[in-house]
Design a protein around this motif. Structure first.
Motif, short mmCIF file in Angstrom:
data_model
loop_
_atom_site.label_atom_id
_atom_site.label_comp_id
_atom_site.label_asym_id
_atom_site.label_seq_id
_atom_site.Cartn_x
_atom_site.Cartn_y
_atom_site.Cartn_z
N ASP A 191 7.85 3.09 7.66
CA ASP A 191 6.41 2.79 7.65
C ASP A 191 6.25 4.19 7.78
OD1 ASP A 191 4.28 2.60 8.46
OD2 ASP A 191 4.65 2.40 10.75
N LEU A 192 5.29 4.49 6.24
CA LEU A 192 4.99 6.00 5.57
C LEU A 192 3.79 5.98 5.41
CD1 LEU A 192 7.40 4.95 2.41
CD2 LEU A 192 8.02 5.83 4.38
N LYS A 193 2.96 7.05 5.65
CA LYS A 193 2.37 7.82 4.78
C LYS A 193 2.51 8.95 5.39
CE LYS A 193 -2.39 8.66 7.25
NZ LYS A 193 -3.24 8.97 5.32
N SER A 194 1.54 9.58 4.01
CA SER A 194 1.65 10.56 3.00
C SER A 194 -0.24 11.79 3.66
CB SER A 194 1.26 10.25 1.38
OG SER A 194 0.07 10.12 1.38
N ASP A 195 -0.12 12.76 3.47
CA ASP A 195 -1.10 14.30 3.90
C ASP A 195 -0.55 15.16 3.10
OD1 ASP A 195 -3.16 15.61 4.84
OD2 ASP A 195 -2.13 15.99 6.69
N GLY A 196 -1.21 15.09 2.04
CA GLY A 196 -0.99 16.24 1.16
C GLY A 196 0.08 15.83 0.35
N GLY A 197 1.28 16.42 0.27
CA GLY A 197 2.62 17.24 -0.30
C GLY A 197 3.31 16.65 1.12
N LYS A 198 2.51 16.34 2.53
CA LYS A 198 3.78 15.76 3.63
C LYS A 198 3.91 14.45 3.61
CE LYS A 198 4.28 17.28 8.17
NZ LYS A 198 3.69 17.45 9.13
N LEU A 199 5.60 13.95 4.19
CA LEU A 199 5.38 12.30 4.03
C LEU A 199 6.21 11.79 5.66
CD1 LEU A 199 5.70 10.13 3.00
CD2 LEU A 199 7.67 10.34 1.85
N THR A 200 5.07 11.69 6.57
CA THR A 200 5.66 11.28 7.53
C THR A 200 6.01 9.60 7.95
OG1 THR A 200 3.49 11.12 8.63
CG2 THR A 200 4.39 13.10 8.51
N GLY A 201 6.73 9.35 8.99
CA GLY A 201 6.53 8.03 9.46
C GLY A 201 8.05 7.75 9.83
N SER A 202 8.58 6.13 10.50
CA SER A 202 9.71 6.20 10.46
C SER A 202 10.46 4.68 9.55
CB SER A 202 9.07 5.22 11.64
OG SER A 202 8.67 4.38 12.10
N VAL A 203 11.32 5.07 9.98
CA VAL A 203 12.93 3.94 9.31
C VAL A 203 13.14 3.59 10.55
CG1 VAL A 203 14.62 3.70 8.11
CG2 VAL A 203 13.08 5.50 7.28
N ALA A 204 12.80 1.88 10.62
CA ALA A 204 13.72 0.84 11.48
C ALA A 204 14.89 -0.10 10.56
CB ALA A 204 12.94 -0.72 11.82
N MET A 205 16.22 -0.28 11.11
CA MET A 205 16.97 -1.01 10.66
C MET A 205 17.31 -1.78 11.44
SD MET A 205 20.52 0.51 9.29
CE MET A 205 20.18 1.35 7.91
N LYS A 206 17.23 -3.29 10.76
CA LYS A 206 17.99 -4.24 11.57
C LYS A 206 19.62 -5.11 11.24
CE LYS A 206 15.71 -8.51 13.67
NZ LYS A 206 17.46 -9.33 14.28
#
Length: 128
Positions: A47-62
């Protein structure tokens, strides 16, 4: 000529922002793995979100029938179509840090995921 150069620089900057925005959203990677003679499916949801050169979010593993585990993205960066970030997962054996690097190519993320102290393995995720 000065106006033309300024216009070109502005267009290139906007193109970079547009490419960064292309990574926003949910991406899913699925692969098979064998462990102790048992085959299981591993599903990762980014689940990714960019803001300029910054990347945030999460990774879920099942993994198989287990409940998914989610980890927050740290040190996320996006530059044009290239991205990188790390996640730290708590396991029975302690914390495990994984670094993801790759590119956005249309509706596909392609790259490598490398555990700390280990070799990288390729991954591919499709946009949902």
């Amino acid at each position: 000529m000065k106006t033309f150069t300024t216009l070109c620089v502005c267009v290139l900057m906007l193109a970079g922002v547009a490419l960064a925005g292309a990574i926003d959203g949910k991406w899913v990677s699925e692969r098979k793995m064998s462990r102790n003679g048992n085959e299981m499916t591993i599903i990762q949801t980014f689940d990714l979100k960019s803001d300029g050169g910054k990347l945030t979010g999460s990774v879920a593993m099942k993994m198989g029938d287990r409940e998914p585990r989610s980890s927050e993205i740290k040190d996320g960066k996006i530059d044009g179509n290239k991205f990188s970030f790390t996640v730290t997962t708590t396991t029975q054996n302690g914390e495990m840090k994984t670094t993801y690097e790759g590119t956005v190519d249309g509706d596909t993320l392609k790259g490598t995921a490398a555990r700390e102290g280990g070799e990288g393995r390729p991954f591919e995720a499709k946009k949902q």
